[in-house]
Design an enzyme around this catalytic site. Structure first.
Site, short mmCIF file in Angstrom:
data_model
loop_
_atom_site.label_atom_id
_atom_site.label_comp_id
_atom_site.label_asym_id
_atom_site.label_seq_id
_atom_site.Cartn_x
_atom_site.Cartn_y
_atom_site.Cartn_z
N HIS A 158 1.60 -3.00 -0.35
CA HIS A 158 1.27 -2.76 1.06
C HIS A 158 0.00 -1.91 1.18
O HIS A 158 -0.36 -1.16 0.27
CB HIS A 158 2.43 -2.06 1.79
CG HIS A 158 2.70 -0.67 1.27
ND1 HIS A 158 3.39 -0.43 0.10
CD2 HIS A 158 2.35 0.56 1.75
CE1 HIS A 158 3.47 0.87 -0.11
NE2 HIS A 158 2.83 1.50 0.88
N ASP A 197 -1.30 1.03 3.76
CA ASP A 197 -0.55 1.92 4.64
C ASP A 197 -0.90 1.74 6.12
O ASP A 197 -2.08 1.64 6.49
CB ASP A 197 -0.80 3.39 4.26
CG ASP A 197 -0.02 3.79 3.02
OD1 ASP A 197 0.99 3.13 2.70
OD2 ASP A 197 -0.43 4.78 2.37
N HIS A 231 -1.15 -0.92 -2.41
CA HIS A 231 -0.47 -0.20 -3.49
C HIS A 231 1.01 -0.52 -3.51
O HIS A 231 1.56 -1.10 -2.57
CB HIS A 231 -0.75 1.31 -3.41
CG HIS A 231 -0.37 1.94 -2.10
ND1 HIS A 231 -1.19 1.88 -1.00
CD2 HIS A 231 0.73 2.60 -1.71
CE1 HIS A 231 -0.60 2.50 0.01
NE2 HIS A 231 0.58 2.94 -0.39
N ARG A 260 2.20 13.27 1.23
CA ARG A 260 1.05 12.42 1.61
C ARG A 260 0.39 12.92 2.89
O ARG A 260 1.07 13.19 3.87
CB ARG A 260 1.50 10.97 1.81
CG ARG A 260 0.31 10.03 2.00
CD ARG A 260 0.77 8.59 2.19
NE ARG A 260 0.84 8.26 3.61
CZ ARG A 260 1.49 7.19 4.09
NH1 ARG A 260 2.13 6.38 3.28
NH2 ARG A 260 1.48 6.95 5.38
#
Ligand SMILES: O=C(O)CCC(=O)C(=O)O
Ligand SMILES: [Fe+2]
Length: 275
Positions: free
Chosen positions: A95, A97, A251, A266
């Site tokens: 995916h 983000d 990723h 994150r």
């Protein structure tokens, strides 16, 4: 700053800078340029506090607060991925983000707080390398197409609406995020390079095609773009930081560590509208 490339397509290890110290203008520029060129950067032994992580991410732009993932207790702009508190299977799929908003993230700063002894590696794939490997007639077909991206695809209610509070947050996230449309091929705003901009995580269909055509084409593109020759795989040590360009990569976080404890933080930098 020293840059060591990891593969021909993507990824570099950066050494000689400490993200815990204030970076001067030159170091900031070097880091930003390296990000665009190598698409994902790895820095070892940084051990960032959440405040420092937020400040580093802010060098790249305004930050995004995730509608579903929990925030760090002190820093709202840092989200927490904790394998003992959440079900992290949703990241075990390729995916890009937050493509379910009009201005998907420019990039992310991911900091490894606690990692399993083995396993829990993360992979990134270059969408630019994947696009460049396509034939000219195929590139022409893709040039006029757009695709829908939908938060519902990666966040099913069965896993994110277990408690009443989670269910309310989940319903609000869905209400606030109707599906959006992005070009299938986007031009990177800094490098000018073209890259594929669909991923399994959030892309539901190609708008201009029939359902059968869209399904077949997306299946091909998802498989094509995630071939090993386009990706780099990182084995984490606690204290490592990865910074990726979310405009030109996707990723995949391996969830292969069973009950071992893995905690990642994150910070997510907002980008511009893909064109
Ligand atoms: O846990 C990871 O390695 C990455 C998870 C992920 O997909 C993300 O933070 O965007
Ligand atoms: Fe992700």
């Amino acid at each position: 700053m020293k840059i060591e490339r990891l593969t021909p397509a993507i990824g570099a290890v950066i050494s000689g800078i400490n993200l815990n110290e204030t970076l001067n203008a030159e170091a900031q520029q070097d880091l930003q340029a390296a990000l665009v060129e190598h698409q994902v950067l790895f820095l070892r032994q940084q051990f960032l506090e959440a405040e420092q992580q937020r400040d580093i991410a802010q060098l790249f732009g305004d930050l995004h607060i995730h509608p579903i993932y929990p925030a760090h207790e002190r820093v709202a702009e840092v989200m927490v991925l904790d394998s003992h508190k959440q079900d992290l299977r949703d990241n075990e799929l390729w995916h890009t983000d937050v493509t379910f908003i009009q201005t998907p993230p420019l990039g992310c700063v991911l900091s490894a707080q606690q990692v399993p002894e083995f396993g829990g590696d993360t992979l990134w794939a270059s969408s630019i390398a994947a696009y460049e490997a396509l034939s000219e007639p195929f590139k022409e077909l893709l040039a006029g197409l757009s695709a829908s991206h939908d938060i519902r695809k990666s966040f099913p209610a069965t896993r994110f609406a277990q408690t009443e509070a989670d269910a309310a947050r989940f319903e609000k996230a869905k209400r606030d995020h109707p599906p959006v449309s992005h070009p299938v091929v986007r031009t990177h705003p800094v490098s000018g390079k073209k890259g594929l901009f669909v991923s399994e995580g959030f892309t539901t269909h190609i708008n201009e095609l029939s359902e059968a055509e869209s399904d077949a084409l997306l299946r091909f593109l998802f498989a094509h773009a995630t071939q090993p020759k386009f990706h780099v795989r990182w084995h984490w040590q606690a204290g490592d930081v990865a910074i990726w360009d979310n405009r030109s990569t996707q990723h995949f976080a391996n969830f292969d560590y069973g009950t071992a404890h893995r905690i990642m933080h994150r910070a997510t930098v907002l980008g511009d509208k893909p064109v």
